[in-house]
Design an enzyme around this catalytic site. Structure first.
Site, PDB file in Angstrom:
ATOM      1  N   GLU A 195    -124.712 -46.857  47.425  1.00 16.12           N
ATOM      2  CA  GLU A 195    -124.863 -48.262  47.022  1.00 16.12           C
ATOM      3  C   GLU A 195    -126.066 -48.391  46.106  1.00 16.12           C
ATOM      4  OE1 GLU A 195    -125.178 -51.262  50.103  1.00 16.12           O
ATOM      5  OE2 GLU A 195    -123.578 -50.319  51.279  1.00 16.12           O
TER       6      GLU A 195
ATOM      7  N   GLU B  86    -126.033 -47.549  56.966  1.00 14.82           N
ATOM      8  CA  GLU B  86    -127.338 -48.147  57.216  1.00 14.82           C
ATOM      9  C   GLU B  86    -127.598 -48.457  58.701  1.00 14.82           C
ATOM     10  OE1 GLU B  86    -127.579 -51.586  54.667  1.00 14.82           O
ATOM     11  OE2 GLU B  86    -127.577 -50.406  52.848  1.00 14.82           O
TER      12      GLU B  86
HETATM   13  O1  IFM Z   1    -124.255 -56.214  51.140  1.00 16.42           O
HETATM   14  C1  IFM Z   1    -125.091 -55.229  51.648  1.00 16.42           C
HETATM   15  C2  IFM Z   1    -124.284 -54.078  52.205  1.00 16.42           C
HETATM   16  O2  IFM Z   1    -123.378 -54.490  53.165  1.00 16.42           O
HETATM   17  C3  IFM Z   1    -125.202 -53.070  52.824  1.00 16.42           C
HETATM   18  N1  IFM Z   1    -126.240 -52.672  51.914  1.00 16.42           N
HETATM   19  C4  IFM Z   1    -126.963 -53.705  51.230  1.00 16.42           C
HETATM   20  C5  IFM Z   1    -126.007 -54.689  50.588  1.00 16.42           C
HETATM   21  C6  IFM Z   1    -126.801 -55.793  49.866  1.00 16.42           C
HETATM   22  O3  IFM Z   1    -127.591 -56.497  50.762  1.00 16.42           O
END
Ligand code: IFM
Length: 443
Positions: free
Chosen positions: A352, A165
């Protein structure tokens, strides 16, 4: 749930180093920007820090056994750069390297596929003191660190993710200051984004020069944008919004160019990044897969004098998670189909997806039916996308266990495993038990 995914589909759980490892000063680890930021008064809810977190550094064997017990195929974790190079570059810390050797061995012994992220936001503080991601040299340091990791682990780690990200690193770290290093300057944010992307490209180049059969990609956070109405102005605003925060990362990596409309807007406001002639060639070095972090969508419409992009956000329609993120599973389908249509048949992974709810531990149990439903509904949409021909190859649930949720500290829980931080006891929530059950139907 009666869904059959392809037999070679990779199911996993994901975490990140600073969020779970703790052991912030153990075995020669250097300071990261998150150590510094979390210890700065008022930056993190309840003054929480990652000093101890889930103490995974000392409990990794127990945690790998727990991952194995879930029945997943793969574990996505991140490597803490300051454990390997406490000063960002130069002298390597053998004890830090040894931790990841032990972790990877433990995974392999348990037939779990390691998926390693090289950068999940924990920049060595020493590099921040020299400008961090606004300094071109940081990208070169990242390449050197990445090259060492490929040499050390190239034959045993099959999946690599350069950055997690980069939008968050740049915009939240340098733009709105909600994340480390806490800078609020749009110009620095856009410059940081460029050097992050450049660092990604340099790392992919390094990967290609090291032998091995592994695959490498980048993980981007992507929230699809829906227009508030069918009016051409609202449709254009939604497209602009997507180009500004997703296309700005996707297009350089996959097309070798920044989105023109957004670039011109930045130029007009004297915000365009400084770059050298060959940068975009480096950034667009071919990758093997794209990682997608999907949590929610956004609804945008035209008109907002306060935004250089002239769009405004509309309130969500459906129920929200504790983060205030609208639950919109169809968004993951729309996004997957869009990516496939726009960028071709590049293999995709959901690196994710998951949800934060107000979990209660009662007599060792957590009845998190909302999280289970969230996951089920997203699985259904991913399955739909595969049926529609999208080359989706895997899905990692965020997160294996509750952890340090950045500015929200420990109060916000994303895990499918509950962590009692007082005792460091782990409890499988109902969502974890459901996931385990579901996985038995997939093999
Ligand atoms: O916890 C975070 C992660 O580190 C990066 N993506 C989003 C998740 C939830 O906010």
């Amino acid at each position: 749930m009666n869904l059959q995914f392809p037999k070679d589909f990779i199911w996993g759980v994901a975490t990140a180093a600073y969020q779970i490892e703790g052991a912030y000063n153990q075995d020669g680890r250097g300071e990261s920007i998150w150590d510094r930021f979390s210890k700065t008064h008022g930056k993190i809810l309840n003054g929480d820090t990652g000093d101890v977190a889930c103490d995974h550094y000392n409990r990794y064997q127990e945690d790998v056994a727990m991952i194995k017990n879930l029945g997943v195929d793969s574990y996505r974790f991140s490597i803490a750069w300051p454990r390997i190079f406490p000063n960002g570059f130069g002298k390597l810390n053998p004890k830090g390297l040894d931790f990841y050797k032990r972790l990877v061995n433990e995974l392999l012994e348990n037939d779990l596929i390691p998926c390693a992220t090289l950068y999940h936001w924990d920049l060595p503080q020493v590099l921040q003191d020299k400008g961090g991601w606004t300094n071109r040299d940081t990208a070169k340091c990242f390449q050197d660190y990445a090259a060492i990791m490929f040499q050390e682990f190239g034959d045993v780690v099959p999946y690599w993710i350069t950055l997690n990200e980069p939008w968050c690193s740049a915009q939240m770290g340098y733009g709105n200051g909600q994340h480390a290093p806490g800078i609020k300057d749009p110009k620095q944010a856009i410059q940081a984004a460029h050097y992050l992307l450049y660092a990604h490209g340099l790392a992919v180049e390094a990967f290609r020069s090291v032998t091995g059969n592994g695959q490498i990609g980048i993980t981007l956070n992507m929230s699809p944008k829906y227009p508030a109405s069918d009016s051409p102005e609202d449709v254009a605003a939604a497209q602009r919004g997507f180009a500004a925060d997703v296309g700005w990362y996707l297009d350089p990596v996959l097309k070798g160019a920044y989105p023109e409309e957004i670039f011109q807007i930045y130029k007009k406001h004297n915000l365009a990044p400084e770059m050298e002639a060959k940068d975009l060639d480096v950034i667009s070095t071919a990758i093997d897969f794209l990682g997608i972090n999907y949590y929610h969508r956004r609804i945008l419409g035209a008109g907002n004098p306060d935004s250089i992009f002239n769009y405004k956000s509309y309130p969500s329609v459906y129920e929200k998670t504790r983060m205030g993120w609208e639950i919109y599973p169809e968004g993951i389908y729309d996004l997957l189909v869009y990516l496939n249509k726009t960028y071709g048949d590049l293999p995709l992974f959901i690196t994710e997806n998951g949800a934060c709810f107000d979990d209660q531990l009662v007599e060792g149990e957590v009845h998190d039916h909302q999280r289970t439903k969230y996951l089920q509904d997203h699985f259904v949409q991913c399955h739909r996308a595969i049926e529609a021909g999208v080359p989706l190859k895997g899905f990692y649930v965020w997160s294996l266990m509750d952890n340090f949720e950045w500015a929200y500290g420990y109060d916000y829980r994303f895990g499918i495993v509950y962590v009692d931080y007082e005792t460091q006891t782990r409890y499988l929530k109902d969502s974890a038990k459901w996931y385990r059950e579901f996985l038995t139907t997939q093999k």
